[in-house]
Design a protein around this motif. Structure first.
Motif, PDB file in Angstrom:
ATOM      1  N   SER A 134       0.840  -1.199   0.000  1.00  0.00           N
ATOM      2  CA  SER A 134       0.000   0.000   0.000  1.00  0.00           C
ATOM      3  C   SER A 134       0.872   1.245   0.000  1.00  0.00           C
ATOM      4  CB  SER A 134      -0.924   0.014   1.223  1.00  0.00           C
ATOM      5  OG  SER A 134      -0.173   0.204   2.414  1.00  0.00           O
TER       6      SER A 134
ATOM      7  N   GLU B  29      -4.816  -5.479  -6.031  1.00  0.00           N
ATOM      8  CA  GLU B  29      -5.990  -4.809  -5.442  1.00  0.00           C
ATOM      9  C   GLU B  29      -7.208  -5.716  -5.409  1.00  0.00           C
ATOM     10  OE1 GLU B  29      -7.705  -1.686  -7.732  1.00  0.00           O
ATOM     11  OE2 GLU B  29      -8.084  -3.037  -9.417  1.00  0.00           O
TER      12      GLU B  29
ATOM     13  N   ASP C 172      -4.051   0.696  -2.327  1.00  0.00           N
ATOM     14  CA  ASP C 172      -3.274  -0.461  -2.760  1.00  0.00           C
ATOM     15  C   ASP C 172      -2.281  -0.025  -3.829  1.00  0.00           C
ATOM     16  OD1 ASP C 172      -4.275  -2.633  -1.224  1.00  0.00           O
ATOM     17  OD2 ASP C 172      -6.089  -2.677  -2.456  1.00  0.00           O
TER      18      ASP C 172
END
Length: 530
Positions: free
Chosen positions: A104, A117, A113
């Motif tokens: 992240s 994702e 993210d």
């Protein structure tokens, strides 16, 4: 957090950087912390060995020690399995963060993210594992917005919605306006021949790539204009390099049963309408890493950051047969799991193998970059290109794909608020050298991302519209298992059969995708410590 607060926070970032400690001091502190933790692990390991050596009945009562090299998803999953089966576990991660490709970043006050994702719903492997992590209730469905395709040449851009019933770009119904708009009427007629052409019996068993199947059944236009953009965008590689079985499990059997590629796609997609084939987590997939790390820490697993393993040795006569060298320390272990990419894994493994057994790492170029933009642009509230766009290789764009994250994930749209949008553009393909990606020039990449996003979305974007941006880079991406990767995996498994308690996990062995990585890591270490 309001948009004004995010803007203020982003504007204050330079002051935060100026006040931060020098990079060298931070690095020194990280190394010192890793050394302190390693000392504790080493002393505990030596105490276990001493207890075993002095045990009069010859039984090993102390819990065996397992060292996991690599703290990506595969390493963390393996560590959790080992701890649950009674091992004392140490995880060595070369970087300052765990999670690998599930990572992240914070941009303009939003936690986003910066790697994977989403996950494939098919098979239920990831969803089941998230349930075990008490994250089942956080599983998030997509908005259901469709994907689009960008075609073009010279400076002309054409945007089309992707066929709703497609799998990997392969249409389940070739006689639709969506398909005709993309490939043209003559190519549609050629594709429809799939419905009446007999299926060769040899296709039941021979090795087949995605490209071979699509070209033979539906023609070159479907391969080039529909399938290649999807495969390049999702897997960063050419469809000729990916096995049909790895990319679409069950498709070969469905082809034999239905006698058609299109009907086989329709059969597999019948229970998976558009938008339901992938899912994510509220808050982002990186929350899975947070949950794993928290559970491992609570279970007493030693998680050591900034600590790359430099050597691995094996003495089958020793009480703890493996020794892992790192930061000038030597850790003794009953079991070792390598959860790092091919090159560092084979650098550690090859010295253990006979000369004729040593393996080469994949030398293909594999630099991939993800440009993330947070944009103040109310014109994007209507999601003009749905949840995202795949780009034909012939189009006058550098990006291979764009994800409109705030159009795809309702939780992120709620968090960012009206008018603010998160856009992710991916650049680079496995096996190809692209100077824009390999130069490491983040500013140039962001400039290109803004230009490409303007063309793809059909909305003019300027630097002033960008509230924040960042680049996330990957140098260890792997394609889905092809023939060469399968042969190398087979050779590696043969070599490892001589080393009890030594396992290799990760995407270069399991193939791309969280489901494959999790399942293979769990299977590899599924031996009780007792």
């Amino acid at each position: 957090m309001s948009k004004e607060q995010r803007n203020l926070r982003a504007g204050d970032s330079s002051e935060t950087t100026d006040a931060a400690k020098p990079r060298r001091d931070i690095a020194n502190e990280a190394a010192a912390h890793a050394l302190r933790l390693l000392e504790k692990v080493r002393h505990a390991s030596e105490a276990r060995l001493a207890k075993t050596d002095t045990d009069g009945d010859g039984q090993q009562n102390a819990a065996p020690h397992a060292v996991v090299i690599g703290g990506g998803i595969a390493g963390l999953v393996a560590a959790r399995e080992l701890r649950q089966t009674g091992h004392e576990v140490t995880v060595l991660e070369a970087t300052g963060n765990f999670g690998g490709c599930v990572r992240s970043t914070e941009v303009a006050g939003l936690r986003i993210d910066a790697g994977a994702e989403s996950f494939a719903v098919r098979g239920g492997v990831v969803a089941s594992y998230l349930d075990e992590l008490d994250l089942g209730e956080q599983i998030a469905a997509t908005s259901g917005q469709p994907a689009w395709l960008i075609q073009g040449e010279d400076q002309e851009i054409l945007a089309h919605p992707m066929p709703a019933t497609a799998m990997l770009g392969i249409p389940g119904n070739v006689r639709t306006d969506e398909v005709r708009a993309i490939i043209g009427r003559p190519a549609t007629v050629r594709a429809a021949a799939d419905l009446i052409t007999p299926m060769s019996k040899k296709w039941a068993t021979e090795k087949l790539s995605i490209a071979e199947v699509v070209r033979a059944r539906m023609g070159q236009a479907v391969l080039d204009q529909l399938v290649a953009p999807v495969v390049n965008g999702v897997y960063s590689t050419d469809p000729a390099k990916i096995s049909i079985d790895a990319a679409a499990p069950g498709l070969r059997q469905a082809m034999q049963e239905t006698g058609s590629l299109a009907r086989a796609v329709s059969k597999l997609q019948a229970s998976a309408p558009a938008g339901s084939r992938v899912a994510g987590l509220n808050g982002g997939m990186h929350t899975m890493v947070q949950a794993l790390v928290a559970q491992l820490e609570e279970a007493g697993v030693a998680l050591v950051r900034n600590c790359a393993a430099t050597a691995l040795s094996h003495d089958p006569q020793a009480a703890a047969p493996y020794a892992v060298r790192t930061l000038g320390q030597e850790l003794h272990a009953d079991r070792v799991v390598l959860a790092v990419p091919a090159q560092p894994a084979l650098e550690l493994l090859n010295p253990l193998f006979a000369a004729e057994q040593q393996l080469d790492s994949d030398g293909d170029a594999n630099a991939i970059a993800l440009a993330i933009l947070v944009i103040d642009k109310p014109e994007l509230d209507d999601a003009p290109r749905g949840s995202g766009v795949l780009v034909s290789k012939q189009a006058p764009l550098a990006a291979k794909a764009l994800t409109h994250s705030t159009a795809k994930w309702p939780w992120l749209a709620d968090e960012s608020g009206p008018g603010t949008h998160v856009i992710r553009l991916s650049f680079g393909r496995i096996g190809e050298h692209e100077n824009l990606v390999e130069s490491g020039d983040d500013s140039a990449l962001i400039d290109q991302a803004i230009k490409d996003a303007s063309k793809i979305l059909g909305v003019q974007l300027h630097r002033d519209d960008v509230l924040g941006s960042t680049v996330s880079r990957f140098s260890d991406m792997v394609p889905l298992q092809g023939e060469a990767a399968t042969a190398r995996r087979t050779a590696l498994q043969h070599n490892l059969s001589d080393f009890e308690g030594l396992d290799v996990v990760g995407a270069w062995i399991a193939g791309t995708g969280l489901a494959r990585v999790i399942a293979q890591a769990r299977s590899a270490v599924a031996i009780s410590a007792r």
